[in-house]
Design an enzyme around this catalytic site. Sequence first.
Site, PDB file in Angstrom:
ATOM      1  N   LYS A 130       0.864  -1.198   0.000  1.00 13.01           N
ATOM      2  CA  LYS A 130       0.000   0.000   0.000  1.00 13.01           C
ATOM      3  C   LYS A 130       0.883   1.225   0.000  1.00 13.01           C
ATOM      4  O   LYS A 130       1.990   1.204   0.542  1.00 13.01           O
ATOM      5  CB  LYS A 130      -0.874   0.025   1.258  1.00 13.01           C
ATOM      6  CG  LYS A 130      -2.118   0.861   1.118  1.00 13.01           C
ATOM      7  CD  LYS A 130      -3.235   0.057   0.499  1.00 13.01           C
ATOM      8  CE  LYS A 130      -4.461   0.876   0.210  1.00 13.01           C
ATOM      9  NZ  LYS A 130      -5.591   0.012  -0.176  1.00 13.01           N
ATOM     10  N   ASP A 170      -7.096   4.184  -4.468  1.00  9.89           N
ATOM     11  CA  ASP A 170      -7.733   4.046  -3.147  1.00  9.89           C
ATOM     12  C   ASP A 170      -8.349   5.424  -2.852  1.00  9.89           C
ATOM     13  O   ASP A 170      -8.587   6.199  -3.802  1.00  9.89           O
ATOM     14  CB  ASP A 170      -6.704   3.627  -2.085  1.00  9.89           C
ATOM     15  CG  ASP A 170      -7.351   3.134  -0.788  1.00  9.89           C
ATOM     16  OD1 ASP A 170      -7.823   1.988  -0.751  1.00  9.89           O
ATOM     17  OD2 ASP A 170      -7.406   3.907   0.195  1.00  9.89           O
TER      18      ASP A 170
END
Length: 451
Positions: A130, A170
């Site tokens: 991430k 995201d």
Amino acid sequence: MAVSDHVNLEQFMAGVEKRNPGQTEFIQAVREVAQDIFDFIEDKEEYHEAQILRRIAEPDRVVSFRVCWEDDNHNIRVQRGWRVQNNNAIGPYKGGIRFHPSVTESVLKFLAFEQTFKNSLTGLPMGGGKGGSNFNPKGKSDAEVMRFCQSFMTELYRHIGPETDVPAGDIGVGGREIGYMFGQYKRITNRWEGVLTGKGIEYGGSQMRPEATGYGAVYFLQNMLKHKGDSIEGKTAVISGSGNVATHAAEKIVQLGGKVLTLSDSGGFIHDPDGIDQDKIDWIKHLKNVKRGRISEYADHFTNASFHEDKRPWDVPCDVALPCATQNELNEDEAKELVSNGVIAVSEGANMPTTLEGVKVFHDAKIMYAPGKAANAGGVAVSGLEMSQNSERISWNHERLGDMLTELMEGIHGKCVEFGDNGDGYVDYVKGANIAGFKKVADAMLAFGVV
Ligand code: NDP
Ligand code: 2IT
């Protein structure tokens, strides 16, 4: 080492807390997984000996960097960027990029940790990662967002690659930002390759990727209800968020005959007792993706709707709830409110939206509760399919990808039931997702020895 010599859960967590001071979101995510894994590996000496959980809870690497850019008034701005590469035992690191002022190393470490289990659950060969920045895209011009994205990629490009680490979108990172970042990667490397997913259809993106997370969360809900002989038809739904995941979750609920009562953003929620139908969802998509406006504007436009400033939607009575905004947006009291109002199922489109105390409320009340790492895995699963299409230099059609997404979500639901059925008819989907996700990664790590 004898089984009795193993550290217990609290000793393990004390170590995690000591090594990650102040990283509350990361510690929360590790605890939620560790409590199930400790039970699972109790009689499995090989996992203890190889310290598998300890290793998964320590990212392979955390890259932190300065992102310098110039705003429209010629001020020099400095932001922090990160990429957390958590684990690549079963495939290249894979996971989104988040641009939001609340982004910290702790938030990205929790997301990369969760992603490792989620990606494993999909059955596709993807590790967990991430990234992101504390950059706030809200109120910035397109040109400012472009300059920021280019600067971010100017550092990130050296850490990623189609066989190394494949980022995606995201919170705060959608088609526009992916386009700017992909363009910069291509310019720097002189290579067109599938280094990002969530790309535009014109340049290697996949059909169904924009819809996949929200649709997938509803398919997971559908699978849970079906397991109990029920369906979405006629159910009322409360949804938080109004971004990519929330609007597509709402769309699929409507398509399956449910009624969506709420959506939200960081300013509050809107409640529409008439139901948020497809035309209204399209209006919201335009508001959010083109006008970049606030959800409060919905209540000015649609007569029976009300806006509740700085409030979350969980006290609106409903049959099913889908938190689709952000982490820790549904706490213990709100979980109790949902239960006392008769909610029967909760499916998380967001990552870790329910606090640990809230999850306990759902479990104690025997509510069907699907954690994000299972319920929202449809997004990354179709990202995995985007990678396959890019490698093969082909593109599959919408219908085929829709069928693949449906099958993938059914498969994930099946794995959760296999490892999470408590034997009394109640499925602990958290336990099922944690154990099924862990097992594949752990077995791969065992094969590698001590690395
Ligand atoms: P978007 O940026 O498209 O939308 C985010 C939504 O959540 C917006 O409505 C935003 O409101 C709201 N929100 C964000 N932060 C907060 C906050 N602190 N408090 C209240 N509301 C907030 O993001 P996505 O829809 O892509 O992501 C939503 C969730 O889904 C995240 O948890 C993400 O990690 C998760 N997820 C996303 C996937 C994807 O494919 N995109 C895949 C799997 C999970 P505002 O506009 O006011 O900021
Ligand atoms: O949380 C997530 O799964 C995502 N943001 C999507 C990740 C991806 O690589 O598609």
